[in-house]
Design a protein around this motif. Structure first.
Motif, short mmCIF file in Angstrom:
data_model
loop_
_atom_site.label_atom_id
_atom_site.label_comp_id
_atom_site.label_asym_id
_atom_site.label_seq_id
_atom_site.Cartn_x
_atom_site.Cartn_y
_atom_site.Cartn_z
N LEU A 152 0.76 -1.12 -0.06
CA LEU A 152 0.11 -0.11 0.45
C LEU A 152 0.43 1.62 0.12
CD1 LEU A 152 -2.59 -0.81 2.48
CD2 LEU A 152 -3.22 0.35 0.03
N ALA A 153 1.85 1.23 0.62
CA ALA A 153 2.97 2.37 0.57
C ALA A 153 3.55 2.62 -0.61
CB ALA A 153 3.85 2.14 2.30
N PRO A 155 0.03 10.63 4.87
CA PRO A 155 -0.19 10.25 6.42
C PRO A 155 -1.11 9.07 6.68
CG PRO A 155 -0.74 12.09 5.98
CD PRO A 155 0.20 11.84 4.36
N ALA A 156 -2.19 9.06 6.39
CA ALA A 156 -3.28 7.82 6.92
C ALA A 156 -2.42 6.33 6.20
CB ALA A 156 -4.47 7.94 5.92
N LEU A 165 -1.77 3.95 10.15
CA LEU A 165 -1.90 2.13 10.21
C LEU A 165 -1.48 1.43 9.93
CD1 LEU A 165 -4.17 1.93 7.08
CD2 LEU A 165 -5.13 2.07 8.97
N TYR A 166 0.55 1.77 9.80
CA TYR A 166 1.29 1.43 10.23
C TYR A 166 2.15 1.37 11.21
CZ TYR A 166 6.50 -0.74 9.44
OH TYR A 166 7.20 -1.60 9.52
N ALA A 217 -9.60 -1.49 7.64
CA ALA A 217 -9.12 -0.90 6.76
C ALA A 217 -7.90 -1.84 5.68
CB ALA A 217 -8.21 -0.14 7.17
N ILE A 218 -7.71 -2.33 5.16
CA ILE A 218 -6.90 -2.65 4.36
C ILE A 218 -7.97 -3.24 3.07
CG2 ILE A 218 -5.31 -4.47 2.40
CD1 ILE A 218 -3.58 -3.89 5.66
#
Length: 298
Positions: free
Chosen positions: A159-160, A184-185, A189-190, A210-211
């Motif tokens: 995702l990053a 930043p969202a 999560l990380y 969330a994912i």
């Protein structure tokens, strides 16, 4: 160190298949970039019997490595992100030889990202995200939370990288420092996964929700590359998809990605009669008009 290695790279530069030679010097703050070697000599060739060839050298207290790799291997690494050090080497290394401005043009392509393979990079990272998410969810449902945690970390990394690509940048080795600034969202999560005081089960449960939301919101962009590739033919076998000159970069993630896109109705299954009347071949097709209109293709 350059003068020590000069005879080696000059000999390589004289060979017609050599496209470029880059010299990379170790930087104290990022020793891992060069695998702790003091100097890396990167030689890119058009073709070779061995796609990757490596030699190690030593001079007094200095250690050096030479990597000779084909243009095909280089492109694979650039598309898949499977060797992110290579981008650092290309950007920060010293060009010692450049046939027909090959390296100069390559640097321009990378600097002008997202025009250099943005769609395929997005598709590959998205397919990896799908696999890690699904496998991590299976571990979670079985109560194997530590194994699930590992897959969630991988999912967040993909995702990053997707967020970096979406912002027109190239994912660097320090991808989280990039993400902290531009998305930043996802960085949050990380942080929640690794730093929260909640139980591991609760953290994973929240992260999967969330994912899943982020996957659904990115499916349209993530599917674009494979769908546009499938415009070339009416119907595809799975082997034809694996053999496609760009889709082959999806490697082992291709089939789980196709099944996901079938579930989302982007790809349709086309049964084809087999010699054995009890079974049918499973072929794949897309709605060409839908894809063209959806992605603005004329």
């Amino acid at each position: 160190m350059e003068h020590i290695l000069r005879p080696i790279y000059q000999e390589r530069a004289s060979q017609p298949e050599t496209l470029g030679v880059i010299l990379v010097t170790k930087r104290e703050e990022t020793k891992s970039i060069t695998d702790t070697f003091d100097t890396v000599l990167l030689i890119i060739v058009k073709e070779a019997d061995k796609p990757i060839f490596t030699k190690h050298y030593t001079h007094e207290e200095q250690k050096m490595t030479m990597h000779v790799l084909t243009e095909t291997v280089l492109n694979k690494w650039l598309y898949t992100g499977s060797n992110r050090r290579i981008v650092d080497w290309i950007f920060h290394g010293k060009v010692m030889f450049d046939r027909n401005e090959y390296l100069h043009k390559l640097r321009l392509k990378l600097q002008e990202f997202p025009f250099f393979g943005r769609k395929i990079k997005t598709g590959i990272q998205f397919s990896k995200l799908i696999r890690r998410y699904l496998e991590g969810k299976e571990f979670f449902n079985r109560g194997d939370y530590l194994d699930s945690y590992s897959y969630v970390v991988d999912s967040l990394h993909h995702l990053a990288r997707l967020s970096v690509i979406d912002n027109g940048l190239y994912p660097e080795v320090t991808v989280w420092s990039q993400v902290k600034k531009i998305e930043p969202a996802i960085y949050k999560l990380y942080e929640e996964l690794v730093m929260s005081t909640e139980s591991l089960e609760k953290r994973l449960e929240l992260l999967f929700l969330a994912i899943e939301f982020l996957i659904n919101s990115r499916t349209h962009d993530g599917a674009q590359h494979i769908l546009e590739a499938m415009l070339e033919k009416e119907v595809w076998t799975i082997q034809e998809l694996h053999s496609h000159h760009e889709l082959r970069y999806y490697s082992t993630d291709l089939e789980v990605f196709i099944e996901y896109l079938i579930e989302k109705e982007y790809i349709h299954v086309e049964p084809v009669a087999a010699k054995n009347e009890m079974i049918s071949h499973r072929h794949y097709k897309i709605d060409k008009e839908f894809v063209k209109s959806e992605y603005g293709i004329e």
